[in-house]
Design a protein around this motif. Structure first.
Motif, short mmCIF file in Angstrom:
data_model
loop_
_atom_site.label_atom_id
_atom_site.label_comp_id
_atom_site.label_asym_id
_atom_site.label_seq_id
_atom_site.Cartn_x
_atom_site.Cartn_y
_atom_site.Cartn_z
N LEU A 143 143.44 72.55 58.48
CA LEU A 143 142.06 72.10 58.75
C LEU A 143 141.36 73.06 59.71
O LEU A 143 140.22 73.46 59.47
CB LEU A 143 142.08 70.69 59.32
CG LEU A 143 140.73 70.09 59.67
CD1 LEU A 143 139.89 69.89 58.42
CD2 LEU A 143 140.90 68.77 60.40
N GLN B 221 138.11 75.36 59.00
CA GLN B 221 136.92 75.20 59.83
C GLN B 221 136.51 76.53 60.47
O GLN B 221 135.32 76.82 60.59
CB GLN B 221 137.16 74.13 60.89
CG GLN B 221 137.22 72.75 60.31
CD GLN B 221 137.47 71.67 61.35
OE1 GLN B 221 137.83 71.96 62.49
NE2 GLN B 221 137.29 70.43 60.95
N ARG C 274 130.42 67.59 61.60
CA ARG C 274 131.29 67.30 60.46
C ARG C 274 132.72 67.72 60.76
O ARG C 274 133.67 66.98 60.47
CB ARG C 274 130.78 68.00 59.21
CG ARG C 274 131.58 67.67 57.96
CD ARG C 274 131.03 68.35 56.72
NE ARG C 274 130.91 69.78 56.84
CZ ARG C 274 131.92 70.64 56.70
NH1 ARG C 274 133.12 70.21 56.46
NH2 ARG C 274 131.72 71.94 56.81
N GLN C 275 132.88 68.90 61.38
CA GLN C 275 134.22 69.37 61.71
C GLN C 275 134.88 68.48 62.75
O GLN C 275 136.07 68.17 62.65
CB GLN C 275 134.17 70.82 62.19
CG GLN C 275 133.85 71.79 61.08
CD GLN C 275 133.81 73.23 61.56
OE1 GLN C 275 133.77 73.49 62.75
NE2 GLN C 275 133.82 74.15 60.62
N ASP D 77 134.29 65.32 63.19
CA ASP D 77 134.64 64.08 62.50
C ASP D 77 135.90 64.24 61.65
O ASP D 77 136.74 63.34 61.60
CB ASP D 77 133.49 63.61 61.62
CG ASP D 77 132.29 63.13 62.41
OD1 ASP D 77 132.45 62.84 63.62
OD2 ASP D 77 131.18 63.04 61.83
N GLU D 78 136.04 65.40 60.99
CA GLU D 78 137.24 65.64 60.18
C GLU D 78 138.49 65.68 61.06
O GLU D 78 139.52 65.11 60.70
CB GLU D 78 137.11 66.96 59.43
CG GLU D 78 136.14 66.92 58.28
CD GLU D 78 135.95 68.28 57.63
OE1 GLU D 78 136.37 69.30 58.22
OE2 GLU D 78 135.36 68.33 56.54
N ARG D 79 138.39 66.35 62.21
CA ARG D 79 139.55 66.41 63.11
C ARG D 79 139.90 65.02 63.64
O ARG D 79 141.07 64.64 63.69
CB ARG D 79 139.28 67.36 64.27
CG ARG D 79 139.33 68.83 63.89
CD ARG D 79 139.31 69.73 65.11
NE ARG D 79 138.19 69.49 66.00
CZ ARG D 79 137.01 70.13 65.93
NH1 ARG D 79 136.82 71.03 65.00
NH2 ARG D 79 136.05 69.85 66.78
N GLU E 140 139.26 62.16 62.20
CA GLU E 140 139.80 61.38 61.10
C GLU E 140 141.28 61.69 60.89
O GLU E 140 142.09 60.78 60.67
CB GLU E 140 139.01 61.67 59.82
CG GLU E 140 139.44 60.86 58.63
CD GLU E 140 138.61 61.20 57.41
OE1 GLU E 140 139.21 61.41 56.35
OE2 GLU E 140 137.37 61.26 57.52
N LEU E 141 141.65 62.96 60.97
CA LEU E 141 143.05 63.35 60.82
C LEU E 141 143.89 62.78 61.97
O LEU E 141 144.99 62.27 61.74
CB LEU E 141 143.17 64.88 60.78
CG LEU E 141 144.57 65.44 60.54
CD1 LEU E 141 145.13 64.95 59.21
CD2 LEU E 141 144.54 66.95 60.57
#
Length: 103
Positions: free
Chosen positions: A31, A35, A80-81, A83-85, A87-88
């Motif tokens: 990820l 990113q 967005r990045q 949020d992705e981190r 979420e993981l």
């Protein structure tokens, strides 16, 4: 017989949790690498846009609009990045909680 089954189950779960931890680290690295590439691409796009601003053929209003758009894109990418981190991390936390409850 029941104790043997329990020992095998616990051994399997401990190995599973170790694999889950390794899987989390590798997913996080993948990820972060993706990113970084997205951020590099955005910076390159912004560099080209700023060079086109220096031509002087655009009106002041268009230049301001383009600058605002570039800042907005960068802000959206970072959100967005992030949020992705998160979420993981949340997914990993839930996985760990699920494995801990099985013990």
């Amino acid at each position: 017989m029941g104790r043997l089954f329990t020992l095998i189950l616990l051994a399997g779960l401990s190995v599973g949790s170790a694999h889950a931890a390794q899987g989390y680290a590798s997913r996080m690295n993948i990820l972060k690498n993706r990113q970084r590439q997205e951020l590099k691409a955005l910076k390159l796009k912004q560099q080209y846009a700023k060079e086109s601003l220096k031509d002087g053929q655009l009106t002041h209003a268009v230049r301001l609009q383009l600058k605002h758009q570039l800042e907005s894109e960068k802000r959206k990418l970072r959100e967005r990045q992030r949020d992705e981190r998160q979420e993981l991390k949340d997914r990993n936390r839930l996985l760990k909680q699920g494995l801990n409850q099985l013990y």
